[in-house]
Write a protein that holds these residues in place. Sequence first.
Motif, PDB file in Angstrom:
ATOM      1  N   VAL A   2       0.831  -1.211   0.000  1.00 17.64           N
ATOM      2  CA  VAL A   2       0.000   0.000   0.000  1.00 17.64           C
ATOM      3  C   VAL A   2       0.863   1.256   0.000  1.00 17.64           C
ATOM      4  N   ALA A   3       1.882   1.305   0.856  1.00 21.98           N
ATOM      5  CA  ALA A   3       2.718   2.507   0.962  1.00 21.98           C
ATOM      6  C   ALA A   3       3.374   2.864  -0.367  1.00 21.98           C
ATOM      7  N   GLU A   4       3.866   1.863  -1.080  1.00 18.08           N
ATOM      8  CA  GLU A   4       4.519   2.113  -2.370  1.00 18.08           C
ATOM      9  C   GLU A   4       3.511   2.625  -3.397  1.00 18.08           C
ATOM     10  N   HIS A   5       2.327   2.073  -3.380  1.00 19.64           N
ATOM     11  CA  HIS A   5       1.286   2.512  -4.317  1.00 19.64           C
ATOM     12  C   HIS A   5       0.858   3.956  -3.999  1.00 19.64           C
ATOM     13  N   VAL A   6       0.696   4.270  -2.710  1.00 16.89           N
ATOM     14  CA  VAL A   6       0.343   5.639  -2.303  1.00 16.89           C
ATOM     15  C   VAL A   6       1.459   6.598  -2.713  1.00 16.89           C
ATOM     16  N   ARG A   7       2.701   6.190  -2.511  1.00 14.43           N
ATOM     17  CA  ARG A   7       3.858   7.018  -2.904  1.00 14.43           C
ATOM     18  C   ARG A   7       3.787   7.340  -4.394  1.00 14.43           C
ATOM     19  N   ASN A   8       3.547   6.334  -5.211  1.00 10.00           N
ATOM     20  CA  ASN A   8       3.484   6.548  -6.658  1.00 10.00           C
ATOM     21  C   ASN A   8       2.338   7.473  -7.048  1.00 10.00           C
ATOM     22  N   ILE A   9       1.219   7.346  -6.367  1.00 12.47           N
ATOM     23  CA  ILE A   9       0.068   8.212  -6.643  1.00 12.47           C
ATOM     24  C   ILE A   9       0.396   9.659  -6.259  1.00 12.47           C
ATOM     25  N   ILE A  10       1.050   9.869  -5.119  1.00 16.68           N
ATOM     26  CA  ILE A  10       1.444  11.223  -4.709  1.00 16.68           C
ATOM     27  C   ILE A  10       2.394  11.831  -5.734  1.00 16.68           C
ATOM     28  N   GLU A  19      12.199  10.064  -8.223  1.00 17.96           N
ATOM     29  CA  GLU A  19      13.114   9.557  -7.188  1.00 17.96           C
ATOM     30  C   GLU A  19      12.715  10.006  -5.783  1.00 17.96           C
ATOM     31  N   THR A  20      11.668  10.801  -5.676  1.00 17.75           N
ATOM     32  CA  THR A  20      11.232  11.301  -4.373  1.00 17.75           C
ATOM     33  C   THR A  20      10.899  10.138  -3.450  1.00 17.75           C
ATOM     34  N   GLN A  21      11.471  10.171  -2.263  1.00 14.78           N
ATOM     35  CA  GLN A  21      11.226   9.124  -1.272  1.00 14.78           C
ATOM     36  C   GLN A  21      10.430   9.700  -0.109  1.00 14.78           C
ATOM     37  N   PHE A  22       9.590   8.871   0.463  1.00 13.21           N
ATOM     38  CA  PHE A  22       8.801   9.267   1.620  1.00 13.21           C
ATOM     39  C   PHE A  22       9.046   8.279   2.745  1.00 13.21           C
ATOM     40  N   GLU A  23       9.316   8.800   3.917  1.00 12.79           N
ATOM     41  CA  GLU A  23       9.395   7.978   5.123  1.00 12.79           C
ATOM     42  C   GLU A  23       8.052   8.126   5.830  1.00 12.79           C
ATOM     43  N   PRO A  27       6.658  14.905   6.371  1.00 14.73           N
ATOM     44  CA  PRO A  27       5.505  15.813   6.371  1.00 14.73           C
ATOM     45  C   PRO A  27       4.988  16.058   4.952  1.00 14.73           C
ATOM     46  N   LEU A  28       3.681  16.166   4.826  1.00 11.24           N
ATOM     47  CA  LEU A  28       3.063  16.446   3.525  1.00 11.24           C
ATOM     48  C   LEU A  28       2.430  17.827   3.522  1.00 11.24           C
ATOM     49  N   LEU A  29       1.309  17.964   4.213  1.00  9.68           N
ATOM     50  CA  LEU A  29       0.549  19.210   4.212  1.00  9.68           C
ATOM     51  C   LEU A  29       1.384  20.340   4.814  1.00  9.68           C
ATOM     52  N   GLY A  30       1.604  21.383   4.033  1.00  2.61           N
ATOM     53  CA  GLY A  30       2.387  22.513   4.499  1.00  2.61           C
ATOM     54  C   GLY A  30       3.872  22.383   4.232  1.00  2.61           C
ATOM     55  N   ALA A  31       4.316  21.175   3.851  1.00  2.00           N
ATOM     56  CA  ALA A  31       5.745  20.953   3.623  1.00  2.00           C
ATOM     57  C   ALA A  31       6.086  20.837   2.134  1.00  2.00           C
ATOM     58  N   ILE A  32       5.103  20.473   1.336  1.00  2.00           N
ATOM     59  CA  ILE A  32       5.299  20.330  -0.104  1.00  2.00           C
ATOM     60  C   ILE A  32       4.458  21.401  -0.790  1.00  2.00           C
ATOM     61  N   ALA A  33       5.134  22.287  -1.501  1.00  2.00           N
ATOM     62  CA  ALA A  33       4.448  23.439  -2.112  1.00  2.00           C
ATOM     63  C   ALA A  33       3.294  23.021  -3.014  1.00  2.00           C
ATOM     64  N   GLU A  34       3.469  21.921  -3.732  1.00  2.00           N
ATOM     65  CA  GLU A  34       2.447  21.474  -4.675  1.00  2.00           C
ATOM     66  C   GLU A  34       1.215  20.878  -3.975  1.00  2.00           C
ATOM     67  N   PHE A  35       1.331  20.612  -2.685  1.00  2.00           N
ATOM     68  CA  PHE A  35       0.262  19.940  -1.939  1.00  2.00           C
ATOM     69  C   PHE A  35      -0.737  20.971  -1.435  1.00  2.00           C
ATOM     70  N   ASP A  36      -1.595  21.438  -2.357  1.00  2.00           N
ATOM     71  CA  ASP A  36      -2.603  22.433  -2.010  1.00  2.00           C
ATOM     72  C   ASP A  36      -3.984  21.780  -2.013  1.00  2.00           C
ATOM     73  N   SER A  37      -5.020  22.572  -1.836  1.00  2.00           N
ATOM     74  CA  SER A  37      -6.369  22.018  -1.722  1.00  2.00           C
ATOM     75  C   SER A  37      -6.803  21.273  -2.986  1.00  2.00           C
ATOM     76  N   MET A  38      -6.442  21.791  -4.139  1.00  2.00           N
ATOM     77  CA  MET A  38      -6.796  21.096  -5.383  1.00  2.00           C
ATOM     78  C   MET A  38      -6.056  19.767  -5.500  1.00  2.00           C
ATOM     79  N   ALA A  39      -4.809  19.750  -5.066  1.00  2.00           N
ATOM     80  CA  ALA A  39      -4.040  18.505  -5.093  1.00  2.00           C
ATOM     81  C   ALA A  39      -4.656  17.472  -4.156  1.00  2.00           C
ATOM     82  N   ILE A  40      -5.160  17.920  -3.014  1.00  2.00           N
ATOM     83  CA  ILE A  40      -5.794  17.002  -2.067  1.00  2.00           C
ATOM     84  C   ILE A  40      -7.035  16.365  -2.703  1.00  2.00           C
ATOM     85  N   THR A  67       1.328  13.592   7.583  1.00  2.00           N
ATOM     86  CA  THR A  67       2.551  12.893   7.187  1.00  2.00           C
ATOM     87  C   THR A  67       2.216  11.804   6.175  1.00  2.00           C
ATOM     88  N   PHE A  68       3.244  11.299   5.539  1.00  2.00           N
ATOM     89  CA  PHE A  68       3.066  10.191   4.606  1.00  2.00           C
ATOM     90  C   PHE A  68       2.475   8.991   5.347  1.00  2.00           C
TER      91      PHE A  68
END
Length: 79
Positions: A2-10, A19-23, A27-40, A67-68
Motif C-alpha cells: 500500500v505505501a509504495e502505491h500511495v507514494r506513486n500516486i502522490i 526519485e522522491t522518497q517518503f518515510e 511531512p506532507l501538508l504545508g511541507a510540499i508546495a504542490e500539496f494544495d487544496s486542489m491537489a488534495i 505525514t506520509f
Amino acid sequence: MVAEHVRNIIISTLQLDEETQFEEDTPLLGAIAEFDSMAIVTLLTTLEENFGFEVDDDEISADVFETFGSLVSFVENKI
C-alpha cells in the motif's frame, strides 16, 4: 504494498521527481508546495479509484495529510 502505491500516486498527482522518497514521518501538508487544496481533491479521487473505496467529507481532516504515514494508515483503514 500500500505505501509504495500511495507514494506513486502522490508523485504522479503532484508531478514530483520520480526519485522522491517518503518515510513514515515525512511531512506532507504545508511541507510540499504542490500539496494544495486542489491537489488534495485530486489525490483523494485517485486513491478512491485505485483502491476502490469512498471517502466521506467528514473523514477528511488535516491529520490525514499531516505525514506520509498518516495518509498510508488512512488508506489501509479504508481498504
